[in-house]
Design an enzyme around this catalytic site. Structure first.
Site, PDB file in Angstrom:
ATOM      1  N   HIS A 189      -9.590   0.834   5.086  1.00  0.00           N
ATOM      2  CA  HIS A 189      -8.308   1.007   5.772  1.00  0.00           C
ATOM      3  C   HIS A 189      -8.525   1.935   6.961  1.00  0.00           C
ATOM      4  O   HIS A 189      -9.354   2.849   6.902  1.00  0.00           O
ATOM      5  CB  HIS A 189      -7.290   1.600   4.787  1.00  0.00           C
ATOM      6  CG  HIS A 189      -5.900   1.618   5.325  1.00  0.00           C
ATOM      7  ND1 HIS A 189      -5.460   2.576   6.210  1.00  0.00           N
ATOM      8  CD2 HIS A 189      -4.848   0.777   5.123  1.00  0.00           C
ATOM      9  CE1 HIS A 189      -4.198   2.332   6.523  1.00  0.00           C
ATOM     10  NE2 HIS A 189      -3.807   1.233   5.878  1.00  0.00           N
TER      11      HIS A 189
ATOM     12  N   ASN B  10       0.864  -1.186   0.000  1.00  0.00           N
ATOM     13  CA  ASN B  10       0.000   0.000   0.000  1.00  0.00           C
ATOM     14  C   ASN B  10       0.897   1.231   0.000  1.00  0.00           C
ATOM     15  O   ASN B  10       1.492   1.560   1.014  1.00  0.00           O
ATOM     16  CB  ASN B  10      -0.895  -0.040   1.255  1.00  0.00           C
ATOM     17  CG  ASN B  10      -1.752   1.204   1.392  1.00  0.00           C
ATOM     18  OD1 ASN B  10      -1.831   2.018   0.472  1.00  0.00           O
ATOM     19  ND2 ASN B  10      -2.395   1.350   2.545  1.00  0.00           N
ATOM     20  N   TRP B  11       0.957   1.894  -1.146  1.00  0.00           N
ATOM     21  CA  TRP B  11       1.865   3.046  -1.274  1.00  0.00           C
ATOM     22  C   TRP B  11       1.274   4.318  -0.680  1.00  0.00           C
ATOM     23  O   TRP B  11       1.940   5.346  -0.648  1.00  0.00           O
ATOM     24  CB  TRP B  11       2.242   3.273  -2.740  1.00  0.00           C
ATOM     25  CG  TRP B  11       3.030   2.154  -3.351  1.00  0.00           C
ATOM     26  CD1 TRP B  11       3.575   1.082  -2.696  1.00  0.00           C
ATOM     27  CD2 TRP B  11       3.374   1.981  -4.729  1.00  0.00           C
ATOM     28  NE1 TRP B  11       4.233   0.261  -3.576  1.00  0.00           N
ATOM     29  CE2 TRP B  11       4.121   0.793  -4.836  1.00  0.00           C
ATOM     30  CE3 TRP B  11       3.116   2.714  -5.891  1.00  0.00           C
ATOM     31  CZ2 TRP B  11       4.619   0.324  -6.054  1.00  0.00           C
ATOM     32  CZ3 TRP B  11       3.612   2.242  -7.098  1.00  0.00           C
ATOM     33  CH2 TRP B  11       4.355   1.065  -7.182  1.00  0.00           C
ATOM     34  N   LYS B  12       0.011   4.263  -0.306  1.00  0.00           N
ATOM     35  CA  LYS B  12      -0.667   5.436   0.282  1.00  0.00           C
ATOM     36  C   LYS B  12      -0.428   6.681  -0.597  1.00  0.00           C
ATOM     37  O   LYS B  12      -0.318   6.553  -1.815  1.00  0.00           O
ATOM     38  CB  LYS B  12      -0.193   5.656   1.716  1.00  0.00           C
ATOM     39  CG  LYS B  12      -0.296   4.395   2.574  1.00  0.00           C
ATOM     40  CD  LYS B  12      -0.080   4.657   4.021  1.00  0.00           C
ATOM     41  CE  LYS B  12      -0.078   3.349   4.775  1.00  0.00           C
ATOM     42  NZ  LYS B  12      -0.098   3.528   6.208  1.00  0.00           N
TER      43      LYS B  12
ATOM     44  N   SER C 177       3.317  -2.577  10.437  1.00  0.00           N
ATOM     45  CA  SER C 177       4.779  -2.445  10.576  1.00  0.00           C
ATOM     46  C   SER C 177       5.541  -3.691  10.126  1.00  0.00           C
ATOM     47  O   SER C 177       6.556  -4.062  10.726  1.00  0.00           O
ATOM     48  CB  SER C 177       5.159  -2.105  12.018  1.00  0.00           C
ATOM     49  OG  SER C 177       4.544  -0.910  12.428  1.00  0.00           O
TER      50      SER C 177
ATOM     51  N   GLU D 230      -5.550  -5.516  10.496  1.00  0.00           N
ATOM     52  CA  GLU D 230      -4.540  -4.483  10.739  1.00  0.00           C
ATOM     53  C   GLU D 230      -4.858  -3.774  12.056  1.00  0.00           C
ATOM     54  O   GLU D 230      -5.656  -2.819  12.070  1.00  0.00           O
ATOM     55  CB  GLU D 230      -4.557  -3.451   9.608  1.00  0.00           C
ATOM     56  CG  GLU D 230      -4.186  -4.018   8.260  1.00  0.00           C
ATOM     57  CD  GLU D 230      -3.513  -2.958   7.385  1.00  0.00           C
ATOM     58  OE1 GLU D 230      -2.413  -3.230   6.918  1.00  0.00           O
ATOM     59  OE2 GLU D 230      -4.081  -1.884   7.198  1.00  0.00           O
TER      60      GLU D 230
ATOM     61  N   GLY E 277       2.678  -1.266   4.370  1.00  0.00           N
ATOM     62  CA  GLY E 277       2.708   0.155   4.048  1.00  0.00           C
ATOM     63  C   GLY E 277       4.141   0.613   3.844  1.00  0.00           C
ATOM     64  O   GLY E 277       4.724   0.448   2.774  1.00  0.00           O
ATOM     65  N   GLY E 278       4.744   1.153   4.909  1.00  0.00           N
ATOM     66  CA  GLY E 278       6.077   1.769   4.835  1.00  0.00           C
ATOM     67  C   GLY E 278       7.115   0.940   4.098  1.00  0.00           C
ATOM     68  O   GLY E 278       7.814   1.462   3.209  1.00  0.00           O
TER      69      GLY E 278
END
Ligand code: PEP
Length: 256
Positions: A93, A8-10, A214, A165, A235-236
């Protein structure tokens, strides 16, 4: 069942940056048949990446969409418009729930609209830190699952993915903590029980459940071996090519 690795590149990467990243990612990974690699860029990049993506190697996901197909809904993008461009869409999300105020009713309509448009919804569920502290995790998860799936018929259940999540474990959450594999195992077991009680064993055994919070190359293997976990929502670490490809390799190794 496949193992799903979803990035997920947001709200990161310009269209050009997303294209360069995708190019490098496609060069770096072979076609893994039992690992489904999915990337979710921002909406602006979907059209051009859909022309660039090698669908034998990976798939595209949207990060959000609106449940009505067309009409007077200024600023929205519909699942109908995304049809053909993406195979998946992240829905519910925690950033949509808590920053943009999406509730279970809205999420329910989005999940149904995704299924109607042949886009696989990745329905995110998860408790906040205070809900966890008050022992409300199971109730919150039940409400989010039952709410999100209310308009999905039993025969369409196998077209849905659930992502667990915990909000307190998402890296962008202030003072995020790591969920232990035992924490994840307990809630994933609960999710399977909720699904089984509602839809029966057969209807739900094929539903993939992902974990997100994470995840990085040093903990991915542990989460992927939690019973009942079929993949990761990242994500990150998905923004860093070497970390994302390492996680894909780990998924391949865990499968072997
Ligand atoms: C997410 O936002 O879906 C997520 C899991 O983020 P991170 O991996 O950065 O915690």
């Amino acid at each position: 069942m496949k193992t799903y690795i979803v990035g997920n590149w947001k709200l990161n990467f310009t269209v050009g940056e997303a294209s360069i990243y995708l190019h490098k990612l496609q060069k770096k990974i072979p076609n893994y048949r039992d690992v489904e690699v999915v990337v979710a860029p921002n909406a602006l990049a979907l059209q051009s990446l859909s022309l660039q993506i090698d669908r034998h190697k990976m798939k595209l996901s949207a990060q959000n969409a609106f449940h009505r197909d067309y009409g007077a809904y200024t600023g929205e993008i519909s699942f109908a418009e995304l049809r053909g461009l993406v195979d998946y869409c992240i829905i519910g999300h925690s950033e949509r729930r808590y920053i943009f105020g999406e509730d279970d009713k809205m999420i329910q309509k989005k999940v149904a609209a995704a299924v109607r448009n042949r886009i696989t919804p990745i329905l995110c569920v998860g408790e906040t830190e205070s809900e966890r502290a008050f022992g409300e995790t199971a109730d919150v998860i039940r409400d989010q699952i039952m709410g999100g799936l209310r308009d999905v018929s039993e025969e369409d259940l196998d077209k849905v993915i659930i992502a667990y999540e915990p909000v307190w474990a998402i890296s962008s959450t202030k003072a995020a903590k790591l969920a232990s594999p035992d924490d994840v195992a307990e809630v994933v077991k609960k999710i399977r029980e909720i699904l089984k009680d509602t839809y029966g064993e057969k209807a739900t055994e094929k539903m993939p459940i992902l974990f997100g919070g994470s995840v990085n190359p040093s903990n991915a293997g542990a989460y992927l071996t939690v019973p009942g976990v079929n993949g990761l929502l990242i994500g990150g670490a998905s923004l860093i090519l070497s970390e994302f490809t390492d996680i894909i390799e780990i998924a391949k190794r865990v499968r072997a």
